[in-house]
Design a protein around this motif. Structure first.
Motif, mmCIF file in Angstrom:
data_model
loop_
_atom_site.group_PDB
_atom_site.id
_atom_site.type_symbol
_atom_site.label_atom_id
_atom_site.label_comp_id
_atom_site.label_asym_id
_atom_site.label_seq_id
_atom_site.Cartn_x
_atom_site.Cartn_y
_atom_site.Cartn_z
ATOM 1 N N SER A 254 1.050 -0.879 0.534
ATOM 2 C CA SER A 254 -0.044 -0.103 -0.062
ATOM 3 C C SER A 254 0.600 1.126 -0.128
ATOM 4 C CB SER A 254 -0.511 -0.140 1.294
ATOM 5 O OG SER A 254 0.059 0.287 2.715
ATOM 6 N N GLU A 255 2.036 1.040 0.091
ATOM 7 C CA GLU A 255 3.011 2.315 0.660
ATOM 8 C C GLU A 255 4.051 2.188 0.183
ATOM 9 O OE1 GLU A 255 2.395 4.851 4.106
ATOM 10 O OE2 GLU A 255 5.050 4.633 4.130
ATOM 11 N N TYR A 256 5.308 2.838 -0.834
ATOM 12 C CA TYR A 256 5.915 2.601 -1.155
ATOM 13 C C TYR A 256 7.702 4.143 -0.602
ATOM 14 C CZ TYR A 256 4.631 -0.859 -4.523
ATOM 15 O OH TYR A 256 3.820 -2.216 -5.430
ATOM 16 N N GLU A 257 8.934 4.045 -0.458
ATOM 17 C CA GLU A 257 9.089 5.072 -0.604
ATOM 18 C C GLU A 257 10.131 4.815 -1.971
ATOM 19 O OE1 GLU A 257 12.318 5.347 2.881
ATOM 20 O OE2 GLU A 257 10.850 5.273 3.584
ATOM 21 N N ALA A 258 10.370 6.325 -2.294
ATOM 22 C CA ALA A 258 11.306 6.156 -3.459
ATOM 23 C C ALA A 258 12.689 7.423 -2.345
ATOM 24 C CB ALA A 258 11.354 6.806 -4.550
ATOM 25 N N LYS A 259 13.699 7.832 -2.874
ATOM 26 C CA LYS A 259 14.508 8.789 -2.416
ATOM 27 C C LYS A 259 15.078 8.942 -3.790
ATOM 28 C CE LYS A 259 15.871 6.857 1.988
ATOM 29 N NZ LYS A 259 17.434 6.214 2.880
ATOM 30 N N THR A 344 -0.154 4.085 -2.168
ATOM 31 C CA THR A 344 0.891 5.955 -1.882
ATOM 32 C C THR A 344 2.364 5.689 -1.859
ATOM 33 O OG1 THR A 344 -1.154 6.433 -0.439
ATOM 34 C CG2 THR A 344 0.764 7.408 -0.093
ATOM 35 N N ILE A 345 2.648 6.367 -2.476
ATOM 36 C CA ILE A 345 4.291 6.749 -2.620
ATOM 37 C C ILE A 345 4.395 8.112 -1.890
ATOM 38 C CG2 ILE A 345 6.481 7.757 -4.404
ATOM 39 C CD1 ILE A 345 5.153 5.966 -6.577
ATOM 40 N N LEU A 346 5.872 7.979 -1.197
ATOM 41 C CA LEU A 346 6.501 8.826 -0.122
ATOM 42 C C LEU A 346 8.146 9.112 -1.294
ATOM 43 C CD1 LEU A 346 5.577 8.373 3.181
ATOM 44 C CD2 LEU A 346 4.724 9.311 1.978
ATOM 45 N N VAL A 347 7.717 10.493 -1.345
ATOM 46 C CA VAL A 347 9.686 10.266 -2.522
ATOM 47 C C VAL A 347 10.124 11.219 -1.102
ATOM 48 C CG1 VAL A 347 10.153 12.070 -4.178
ATOM 49 C CG2 VAL A 347 8.112 10.146 -4.408
ATOM 50 N N LYS A 348 11.126 10.740 -0.905
ATOM 51 C CA LYS A 348 12.168 11.872 0.382
ATOM 52 C C LYS A 348 13.403 12.879 -0.904
ATOM 53 C CE LYS A 348 11.235 9.247 4.078
ATOM 54 N NZ LYS A 348 11.648 8.591 5.230
ATOM 55 N N VAL A 349 12.885 13.342 -0.582
ATOM 56 C CA VAL A 349 13.655 14.890 -1.610
ATOM 57 C C VAL A 349 15.087 14.552 -0.935
ATOM 58 C CG1 VAL A 349 14.439 16.784 -2.764
ATOM 59 C CG2 VAL A 349 12.715 15.832 -2.766
#
Length: 828
Positions: A254-259, A344-349
């Motif tokens: 349900s949730e992905y994380e990208a940097k 949902t994708i959390l894109v951390k800059v």
């Protein structure tokens, strides 16, 4: 500041005066401790009114109110405008203009205003930190007034439908939100906390829906923060029930994380999604899209490929502006009606080191004497960096290495101080480059230059380039000729650098040094006052002194070694003849019966020169009338021997002229007269060893040990000639060496005139000269004797103090001979 306000209220109310005395004493002690520590801390709530009391800054810093104006008391704040101000009459720090914490620090957990308090006469710098505390002045805010949720009637209970939550600009407990859903029997609210401590809410289906019974459901979602007083916000949820297609596309999680790093190029892939649909045909085909609730700031920065699910960058990401993006993705199939899967994708800059540190230099104290004490302050330096984390951590260093160091006085504040001794003669001015480098990878740096001039102190004596010089001078030089120039350098300036030269007087034998040489006081030129004679003085060693014009003067000495080189200025000198000779002539009685090769006389001569100039050879001058003489002379031995048997036809008195010549250039000669008287005798005189050997015959010669030795010497001479010829050929094929003392070729002289081996080395001192190759004094002579079987073993070439050794081993019959041949300066 809240504690200060409470104390202030207690002091102005009669009920609290007694109670406040102990507390007031404690606060005074605390303020005194803070002032002594070098930094004062205050706090003030945001949105405080103009004139709100912050703290008694003058009192806490230990400053008298009467000296604030004379000492130019002032407050500076970087980039904060005039939020805070100081009343110079009472020394109170108060709020000057509106302070909005959200505008000042955004969502940062800590928010402070850093003040730099400066007073002059003398210069003092104080650092004051004022913490801005958050108040609950921002209510929760939903991104839209109405959220639409599409739900198929085939969805099973406990299905989750994500909702867009509210946001609160405050921090701490003022930004912690709780959610409440209006009462109904079909839906419940699901609240989860993500890995980034953010809250994710969703609508949970409690029981199956029937579109024909209720195609729409109107709900209300309320968000409440935990501030005092509580603030709330409400959004309407419009749930539409869809029919038919019973399987929606689903994601692996349900949730992905990208940097992704800031400033990444457009088109950079952030993530590739991979959803699946259990349906077949058109109901199993789906496309990706951003959720309709995605804010414009997300859609402006990213785009998604509807077929592949690739999310790429299409705008410029800036960590300092936004460091986290929450992207809601829908996967919509082509069924009727279509079904949608969500993730949902959390894109951390990630911060990239894109801000260069900044350096500010103040309060320079120049110039600096070269005898200044360690720790002398040269300048004050402050640095800053807009990046965060390691990218914003700045360290300062000095490049290049100089006798200064940086001392940290406060966060990002440094003092440039003297760290080691200065020497103006070595470096009269330093361009001190201060480098501020952050902790990023790759790191960014900024530089600032400080020119530090060093004032002079007289502390240097004249110095020569080297402690000793070697000078080569040919003998018989003209009087007063210039042989060398000494030069000393004084690193001081003006009169301290004026150098004069003089001889260090001493005795050379029975004479004073000044009778041989002199030195010019200003130029340092050394002159030979009289002709030098190699035979009298081979080496003249003395010292020259250099003194500067300082008070007191400083000086140093240098040693000169003057080698007098030999020239061929001495002719060969004949040794006095033995008894019976007169007027320099050598007289000898010779029996007519002597055999061939009998030695009848010997001419002896010496030469006062050295080396080749002293190497003598002997020649027999032709007789008058061209008659052939029955005698010969050894080329290098001077021995006169018979060439044939004497007969009655030979004159009874033989007068021989022997020419003695050295090998100098040009060669010098001397003439010796030998008078031989031939007489008849019934008994021949005792033959020499050489004549006896000839008479004994071939077999006796092979048995005699002396013959074996002579044959061995002959073999060694031949082998040595071949070895040196081979080495000379190899040396000629090698590239020539450079320098005045280059390797020279060995000179080997062989002759069969006389059977002897001669080795001459009068002087072994090594003198470097550019006039020609060095020579060897090794001479080999091989006799004219029949050869015999000889086994020869040539050893390896060895080094010994820049000379070379040849080891030659000969084995013949039952004898073994070992020869060690040494050649001076023959090889590199």
């Amino acid at each position: 500041m809240e504690l200060n306000q409470q104390i202030f209220e207690m002091l102005i109310t009669p009920e609290g005066r007694l109670r406040s005395r102990c507390l007031l004493l404690s606060l005074l002690l605390l303020a005194a401790w803070e002032a002594g520590s070098g930094q004062v801390h205050y706090s003030v709530p945001e949105e405080a009114k103009h004139g709100t009391f912050v703290g008694r800054i003058a009192q806490d810093l230990g400053l008298e109110l009467t000296e604030l104006v004379p000492r130019l008391f002032r407050v500076a704040s970087k980039g904060r405008g005039d939020l805070l101000e100081v009343n110079l009459q009472n020394g109170i720090l108060f709020v000057n203009s509106r302070i909005d914490r959200e505008e000042l620090c955004g969502r940062s957990a800590e928010c402070s205003i850093h003040l730099e308090v400066i007073v002059d006469r003398p210069l003092q710098v104080f650092h004051v930190e004022v913490e801005v505390k958050d108040i609950n002045d921002n209510p929760p805010v939903f991104p839209v007034k109405e959220q639409r949720v599409l739900i198929y009637e085939s969805r099973l209970p406990d299905s989750l439908f994500p909702l867009e939550g509210a946001s609160d600009a405050d921090v701490g407990s003022n930004s912690v939100l709780t959610y409440k859903l209006s009462s109904n029997e079909n839906f419940a609210l699901d609240v989860k906390t993500n890995s980034d401590d953010s809250t994710q809410i969703g609508l949970v289906l409690r029981k199956s829906l029937d579109r024909e019974e209720a195609p729409e459901h109107n709900l209300f979602l309320m968000a409440t923060d935990q501030g005092k007083p509580e603030l709330t916000a409400t959004v309407q949820l419009l749930v539409t029930v869809l029919d038919v297609n019973d399987n929606a596309p689903s994601f692996g999680q349900s949730e992905y994380e990208a940097k992704i790093f800031e400033n990444s190029d457009n088109g950079t892939i952030v993530m590739r999604l991979n959803a699946s649909d259990r349906d077949e045909g058109a109901n199993g085909e789906f496309s990706y899209s951003f959720n309709s609730l995605v804010p414009p700031m997300v859609s402006n920065q990213f785009r998604i490929d509807p077929n592949t699910g690739e999310i790429v960058i299409q705008g410029n990401l800036d960590f300092e502006n936004i460091n986290l993006y929450k992207i809601r993705i829908d996967a919509t199939d082509k069924g009727h009606p279509p079904m949608v899967g969500h993730c949902t994708i959390l894109v951390k800059v990630l911060d990239k080191n894109d801000n260069v540190p900044q350096i500010a230099l103040t309060s320079l104290s120049l110039p600096v004497r070269e005898d200044a004490h360690f720790g002398t302050v040269i300048a004050l330096i402050s640095v800053s960096d807009l990046d965060s984390g390691a990218n914003g951590q700045v360290t300062c260093s000095l490049m290049p290495h100089v006798p200064f160091k940086l001392v940290s006085t406060f966060k990002n504040y440094y003092s440039l101080v003297l760290d080691s001794a200065l020497d103006r003669e070595n470096v009269s001015n330093y361009e001190v480059v201060v480098t501020a480098r952050d902790g990023g990878s790759p790191s960014l740096s900024a530089t600032a230059s400080v020119s530090v001039e060093v004032a002079d102190v007289n502390d240097n004596a004249p110095a020569f380039a080297q402690p000793e010089y070697t000078v080569l001078v040919k003998e018989n030089n003209p009087p007063g000729c210039h042989i060398f120039t000494v030069s000393a350098r004084d690193a001081d300036a003006q009169e301290n650098a004026l150098v004069s030269y003089s001889l260090v007087e001493r005795r050379v034998g029975e004479r004073a040094l000044s009778s041989y040489v002199s030195v010019h006081a200003e130029s340092g030129k050394v002159y030979a006052l009289q002709p030098l004679d190699h035979e009298e003085l081979e080496l003249l060693q003395f010292q020259v002194s250099a003194r500067d014009a300082g008070v007191p003067p400083l000086g140093s000495n240098v040693t000169l070694q003057v080698f007098v080189l030999d020239e061929n200025d001495n002719a060969p000198a004949l040794l006095p003849p033995g008894p019976g000779g007169g007027a320099g002539a050598l007289s000898q009685l010779v029996a007519r019966s002597v055999g061939v090769g009998h030695v009848v006389a010997k001419v002896r001569a010496v030469d006062a020169d050295s080396g080749y100039n002293a190497w003598l050879s002997y020649e027999l001058q032709p007789a008058a009338g061209g008659a052939r003489s029955p005698f010969r002379v050894g080329l290098y031995t001077g021995e006169i021997s018979t060439t044939r048997a004497l007969d009655e036809a030979d004159a009874p008195r033989q007068r021989l002229l022997v020419l003695v010549k050295d090998h100098g250039e040009p060669a010098l000669t001397a003439t010796a007269t030998v008078l031989l008287s031939l007489e008849d005798s019934g008994q021949a005189p005792k033959a020499s060893s050489r004549a006896s050997t000839g008479a004994a015959g071939a077999e006796a010669a092979l048995v005699d040990v002396n013959v074996y030795l002579i044959i061995a010497i002959c073999a060694v001479s031949s082998l040595l000639v071949l070895t040196l010829l081979l080495y000379t050929a190899l040396r000629c094929s090698a590239p020539p060496s450079e320098g005045a003392c280059g390797p020279g070729k060995p000179t080997l002289v062989c002759s069969s005139a006389v059977g002897s081996w001669s080795y001459s080395q009068q002087r072994r001192q090594r003198v470097c000269s550019g006039e020609g190759p060095p020579k060897t004094d090794l001479m080999a002579f091989s006799p004219s004797l029949p050869a015999c079987p000889v086994v020869v073993d040539m050893g390896e070439l060895q080094d010994l103090n820049d000379d070379r050794l040849f080891k030659v081993s000969l084995n013949f019959h039952n004898y073994q001979l070992i020869f060690i041949l040494k050649c001076y300066n023959c090889f590199p």
